[in-house]
Design an enzyme around this catalytic site. Sequence first.
Site, PDB file in Angstrom:
ATOM      1  N   ASP A 244       0.820  -1.204   0.000  1.00 25.30           N
ATOM      2  CA  ASP A 244       0.000   0.000   0.000  1.00 25.30           C
ATOM      3  C   ASP A 244       0.860   1.263   0.000  1.00 25.30           C
ATOM      4  O   ASP A 244       1.805   1.390   0.789  1.00 25.30           O
ATOM      5  CB  ASP A 244      -0.910  -0.007   1.232  1.00 25.30           C
ATOM      6  N   VAL A 246       3.385   3.050  -1.350  1.00 25.74           N
ATOM      7  CA  VAL A 246       4.820   3.036  -1.034  1.00 25.74           C
ATOM      8  C   VAL A 246       5.442   4.420  -1.128  1.00 25.74           C
ATOM      9  O   VAL A 246       6.541   4.652  -0.589  1.00 25.74           O
ATOM     10  CB  VAL A 246       5.580   2.046  -1.935  1.00 25.74           C
ATOM     11  N   GLU A 281       1.710   0.005  -4.823  1.00 21.59           N
ATOM     12  CA  GLU A 281       0.893   1.153  -5.164  1.00 21.59           C
ATOM     13  C   GLU A 281       1.780   2.382  -5.021  1.00 21.59           C
ATOM     14  O   GLU A 281       2.338   2.631  -3.944  1.00 21.59           O
ATOM     15  CB  GLU A 281      -0.314   1.287  -4.239  1.00 21.59           C
ATOM     16  N   ASP A 307      -2.252   6.244 -13.832  1.00 20.09           N
ATOM     17  CA  ASP A 307      -2.393   7.095 -15.016  1.00 20.09           C
ATOM     18  C   ASP A 307      -3.334   6.467 -16.037  1.00 20.09           C
ATOM     19  O   ASP A 307      -4.145   7.163 -16.659  1.00 20.09           O
ATOM     20  CB  ASP A 307      -1.022   7.346 -15.660  1.00 20.09           C
ATOM     21  N   HIS A 378     -10.737  -0.385  -5.273  1.00 21.05           N
ATOM     22  CA  HIS A 378     -11.391   0.004  -4.015  1.00 21.05           C
ATOM     23  C   HIS A 378     -11.221   1.497  -3.754  1.00 21.05           C
ATOM     24  O   HIS A 378     -12.138   2.162  -3.272  1.00 21.05           O
ATOM     25  CB  HIS A 378     -10.829  -0.822  -2.851  1.00 21.05           C
ATOM     26  N   ASP A 379     -10.034   2.042  -4.067  1.00 18.12           N
ATOM     27  CA  ASP A 379      -9.782   3.466  -3.847  1.00 18.12           C
ATOM     28  C   ASP A 379     -10.661   4.339  -4.735  1.00 18.12           C
ATOM     29  O   ASP A 379     -11.284   5.301  -4.286  1.00 18.12           O
ATOM     30  CB  ASP A 379      -8.315   3.795  -4.140  1.00 18.12           C
ATOM     31  N   GLN A 380     -10.683   3.997  -6.019  1.00 19.91           N
ATOM     32  CA  GLN A 380     -11.342   4.866  -6.987  1.00 19.91           C
ATOM     33  C   GLN A 380     -12.863   4.808  -6.881  1.00 19.91           C
ATOM     34  O   GLN A 380     -13.553   5.682  -7.394  1.00 19.91           O
ATOM     35  CB  GLN A 380     -10.891   4.502  -8.408  1.00 19.91           C
ATOM     36  N   GLY A 382     -14.452   3.629  -3.542  1.00 22.26           N
ATOM     37  CA  GLY A 382     -14.767   3.895  -2.153  1.00 22.26           C
ATOM     38  C   GLY A 382     -14.439   5.289  -1.679  1.00 22.26           C
ATOM     39  O   GLY A 382     -15.030   5.770  -0.708  1.00 22.26           O
ATOM     40  N   ASN A 383     -13.494   5.948  -2.333  1.00 26.17           N
ATOM     41  CA  ASN A 383     -13.149   7.303  -1.922  1.00 26.17           C
ATOM     42  C   ASN A 383     -14.004   8.365  -2.611  1.00 26.17           C
ATOM     43  O   ASN A 383     -13.743   9.566  -2.461  1.00 26.17           O
ATOM     44  CB  ASN A 383     -11.666   7.568  -2.167  1.00 26.17           C
TER      45      ASN A 383
END
Length: 581
Positions: A244, A246, A281, A307, A378-380, A382-383
């Site tokens: 996660d 880095v 990541e 990107d 999950h980030d794109q 859930g955030n």
Amino acid sequence: MLFEVWAPDARQVTLRLRDAELELSQDPLRRGWWQAEAEAADGDRYGFSLDGGPVLPDPRSRRQPEGPEGLSAVVDPAAYTWRHDWPGLGMRDAVLYELHIGTYTREGTLDAAAARLGHLKRLGITHVQLMPLCPFPGTHGWGYDGVAPWAVHEPYGGPEALKRFVDSAHELGLGVVLDVVHNHLGPSGNHLPAYGPYFTDTHHTPWGAAVNLDAAGSDEVRAYFLGSALAWLRDYRLDGLRLDAVHALRDDRALPFLEELSTAVDELAAELGRPLFLIAESDLCDPRLITPRAEGGQGVHAQWNDDFHHALHTTLTGESQGYYADFAEAPLAALAKTLTSGFFHDGTYSSFRGRAHGRPVDRARIPAFRLVGYSQTHDQIGNRALGDRLSGTLSPGLLACAAALTLTGPFTPMLFMGEEWAASTPWMYFTDHPDPELAEAVRTGRRREFAAHGWAEAEIPDPQEAATRERSCLDWSEPSTGHHARVLAWYQELVALRRTLPDLCDPDLGAVRVAFDEQARWLAVRRGDLRIAVNFGKEPARIPLQGGSSRVLAAWERTEAPGADGVLALAPESCVLLAPA
């Protein structure tokens, strides 16, 4: 058995085992280490007291039956009998699937998720990528607030349930990757500072003081996280780790932590005789991360490519807020650049950052599979304020276009759970903090964050409400019905083609060719003898393709092969894969 703990500043360390206490002695060969021999059985509770203070869980605990604040439990590594020999499965030609145990099924356990692995086998997935499993406060959460990086969250089933899950996956020929967090620990149940200098004020991160990778005492801290990483791979027979964020690992030492970790993982792979890998990541767009150590890089085996996601997302949705602004001016041009060059930001100016960003990928040295491509994570999801998936706003045709570019593109493809059937369920940010003050801080903080972007506070789901997690659970009645079934069949077809057509796994990024029309909103990709054409527009497109006659291998809508003039007629919001006739 041997109980040991690193506590360099302690004057006395006491082991509490069951109802007995035992003084530990200093290890004469390792500064700051304390140890004692004591009889113990699987499941026995224990902890350490420093200088007469409260009994704390073991920093290297393999099990926390009562959660991060409770005592640790002894785990007998021989108690589980593995059912399947596993030769390992490297990430070359992989198709990854990101999965959150707590919402993949409504039960939210490893055993319940294991019962659904047949779906992934039929889909053609090669590796299941599990979101973090380390213990965190409460029952439900994303897992990035874990505080015991050697243990498995008890509500998920604990360590034996993870072994059963891995065994079941391997029985089906599926590899397993685990998301691990080395850049911070959660705020609740984090007792590491009591033991030693695990954190440093030399650097700061979005979560506060940085993990101590380069200040005094950092040798043992690095060994702590290295040991945890290797334990997941060795003791649970995992195939790889996802690292996660880095870019938040602040480290000024001559030997970077990531290089030390990649070296250790490669050595363990040689020892075990099976492939192991690391996927990072990173938002740095720095190819040195995935360049082999022998060539001056850090030797991480792959990294997420945001990107590609940002260019594809902007093309699909037209969104231009935040970091999407860098891609929104000419989204198809940005998408074409990432497909042929790896990064969009390769030294270019980033308006979001207010400076130049990134470094070019040497396409002659770095194979394309070292970059992981995806349309959703999950980030794109859930955030976002409401945790809305692409399927919440896009037509099935545009979802098919996204799948076509992700699964036939040059990068290692990764799907987010439920994407493959256009799941209607959102995937929201949810927590279960028992501490009422922390719970309120998370609740109000998230509402204020999105209020600054124009959202009414009442519209933002409460992360602490049980309903927020429940609404995020997949609905397994969907894959066999309506447009969900059609999207699923399309994903299965694309994955099967990727695994059978060598051109779609060609690692030469320099061989990828892309043509596009920004105004007409079409894009065509050439990979060897294959062509992938997508029409993002709401009107039919006429796409000029070079080369000889061709035939349709797969198409979202009924599509005829190009005529003698080489022009492909493609329906709105549709895509096609062509091969030589």
